[in-house]
Design an enzyme around this catalytic site. Structure first.
Site, short mmCIF file in Angstrom:
data_model
loop_
_atom_site.label_atom_id
_atom_site.label_comp_id
_atom_site.label_asym_id
_atom_site.label_seq_id
_atom_site.Cartn_x
_atom_site.Cartn_y
_atom_site.Cartn_z
N HIS A 81 -4.56 6.36 -0.84
CA HIS A 81 -3.16 6.75 -1.40
C HIS A 81 -3.55 7.08 -3.19
O HIS A 81 -3.73 6.11 -4.36
CB HIS A 81 -2.42 5.51 -1.40
N GLU A 265 7.24 -1.71 -1.04
CA GLU A 265 7.04 -1.85 -2.67
C GLU A 265 7.50 -2.48 -3.82
O GLU A 265 7.08 -3.32 -4.33
CB GLU A 265 6.53 -0.55 -3.19
N HIS A 299 1.65 -0.06 0.50
CA HIS A 299 2.09 -1.50 -0.84
C HIS A 299 2.20 -2.57 0.50
O HIS A 299 1.54 -3.57 0.29
CB HIS A 299 3.24 -0.88 -1.18
N ASP A 350 -3.56 5.46 -5.72
CA ASP A 350 -2.56 5.10 -5.96
C ASP A 350 -2.00 5.70 -7.79
O ASP A 350 -1.75 7.14 -7.75
CB ASP A 350 -1.20 3.70 -6.59
ZN LIG Z 1 2.49 6.03 -4.36
#
Ligand SMILES: [Zn+2]
Length: 477
Positions: A81, A265, A299, A350
């Site tokens: 990610h 998230e 997440h 991320d």
């Molecule tokens: Zn993201």
């Protein structure tokens, strides 16, 4: 398109290598032809082999001499990610307090400044940083599709192609997770229209999204270049209205492509979903047939028992991004419960608060320790599995992430004689890599049979810090 150059037959002799089903083995002779491993032989006698990188190596031999890999050799890491452009925000958001939502405003401001050239240059530097950290394949969750204001570029996929090109130049394989992003938020009355910087993320509706993605020109296997395949993403339940999810799911099924989605998230997302749809994000994705063994939820921080049952029952991957989750104050993802429910775990950097897959790996276990006030939930091997084979599979590369015949020839060598790793017994090399080493201890990286990093230096992008500096300065001024 610059594709990775074809490689010749190669042989390596690893002091220590982590092999599927065998654990840690000594003196492993690894052979590859082109981009695939052809044989893997533990306990090969080093005395019967002359190393290519030894000063006394002969040049006339029937077989190429093996190259010596000192330290611990692992399969390539999958960064499952990534939003490459977020790298430009590193540290700029650390000086002030704030929340996920104030951070998002800074990210939108940055997103408004990028064009295909600056996006390409920044992504190239970031992907090169990833290669230095042992990443052989990146899942780029890409939603920056159109010009500011939302008007398409002459090539409506110019921004996505910039990322594909950048990955090739940095030596990585990639899955371009082309992201459907249609709404500016979710109110109790329903989805809100895109506004301001978000306008360039949108394709009108999911059918428009699918039409644009199809123009990427992927083949029946979803490949858009020798090193890149297309995947699909639903940004989140905040950004894709419920009735727009089906065309994305259908497109992914048609191409056998991986499907990813941010999910739960923040608690605020759960609350908005509950208010608008009367259910959690997990239940909504389940109801819309999004979950399953080719799907990854990113997440999964705030999930309840019922959510876990739906996620695990469908063998949905759960991608955890501990360095970002702690940076943004998201909460502690229930890694052990997700794994116990049946979700294979994967890892992502991320927002690139740091790019270090070893830090992501130990971050998963440390979050559990802090949450439960007890140690020992996920072993070093389980965490490496998340960083390698599971991550690659979640990105649509099931034959990568293992040092085994037939697999993609990706190798990451972690030195065991740095100040962080010295003094650890060979039998504890996996624990040393996961719990003590950093990206700086990664010395050699082979991707698709080709050397990309040697002795800590990127061979395709000679000055990675310089490229990061220049590309970020060009965007931020
Ligand atoms: Zn993201």
């Amino acid at each position: 398109m610059t594709a990775p150059a074809p490689s010749l037959p190669r042989r390596w002799l690893a002091d220590l290598a982590w092999l599927p089903g065998q654990g840690l083995r000594h003196d492993v002779l690894i052979e590859a032809d082109g981009d695939r491993f052809t044989s893997v032989t533990p306990d090969a006698s080093p005395t019967s082999l002359t190393f290519l990188n030894s000063p006394s190596s002969p040049t006339s031999s029937a077989e190429p001499a093996p190259e010596h890999l000192r330290g611990l050799t692992l399969p390539g890491f999958a960064n499952a990610h990534s939003h490459a452009f977020h790298r430009a925000l590193r540290s700029t958001t650390q000086a002030d307090p704030g929340t996920f939502w104030t951070w998002r405003e800074r990210m939108y401001d940055l997103a408004a400044r990028l064009d295909p050239d600056s996006y390409h240059r920044l992504a190239l530097a970031v992907f090169a940083e990833m290669a230095l950290a042992g990443v052989s394949c990146v899942g780029e969750f890409h939603y920056l599709h159109h010009q500011p204001g939302g008007h398409p570029y002459d090539d409506p996929n110019a921004m996505g192609r910039a990322l594909v090109q950048a990955a090739a130049e940095a030596g990585l394989r990639m899955t371009l997770l082309d992201t459907c992003y249609l709404a500016g938020g979710l109110s109790p009355e329903g989805p809100l229209p895109l506004a301001g910087p978000q306008l360039r993320f949108g394709d009108g509706d999911a059918v428009g999204w699918a039409a644009r993605v199809t123009e990427l020109g992927c083949d029946v296997h979803g490949m858009i270049a020798p090193h890149a395949q297309a995947g699909a993403a639903i940004h989140s339940v905040r950004a894709v209205p419920r009735e727009q999810m089906h065309p994305v799911v259908a497109w992914a099924r048609r191409f056998g492509a991986p499907l990813h989605a941010h999910m739960s998230e923040q608690l605020a997302e759960n609350e908005a979903c509950q208010a608008a749809y009367g259910m959690s994000p997990t239940r909504l994705l389940y109801a819309e047939d999004v979950l399953g063994p080719r799907t990854t939820v990113v997440h999964a921080t705030h999930v309840d028992e019922g959510d876990l049952e739906l996620l695990g029952g469908g063998q949905t991957f759960a991608c955890l991004c501990p360095t970002t989750e702690r940076d943004l104050g998201d909460g502690l993802a229930p890694a052990r419960a997700l794994a116990a429910a049946g979700c294979p775990l994967t890892l992502g950097s991320d927002s690139h608060a740091v790019v270090d897959m070893l830090e992501e790996a130990r971050g998963v276990e440390y979050a559990e320790r802090l949450a439960r006030q007890a140690r020992g939930h996920l072993t070093a091997e389980a965490l490496l599995q998340a960083a390698t084979a599971a991550g690659h599979t979640s990105l649509g590369w099931p034959d990568a992430g293992e040092i085994a015949p037939g697999a993609w020839a990706d190798l990451v060598t972690v030195c065991l004689d740095s100040v962080r790793t010295a003094g650890v017994a060979d039998g504890l090399a996996l624990e040393a890599a996961v719990f003590a080493a950093s990206a700086a201890d990664i010395k050699d990286v082979v991707i698709s049979g080709r050397d990309v990093v040697r002795d800590g230096a990127h061979l395709l992008v000679p000055d990675v810090p310089g490229e990061l500096s220049r590309s970020i300065r060009a965007v931020l001024g």
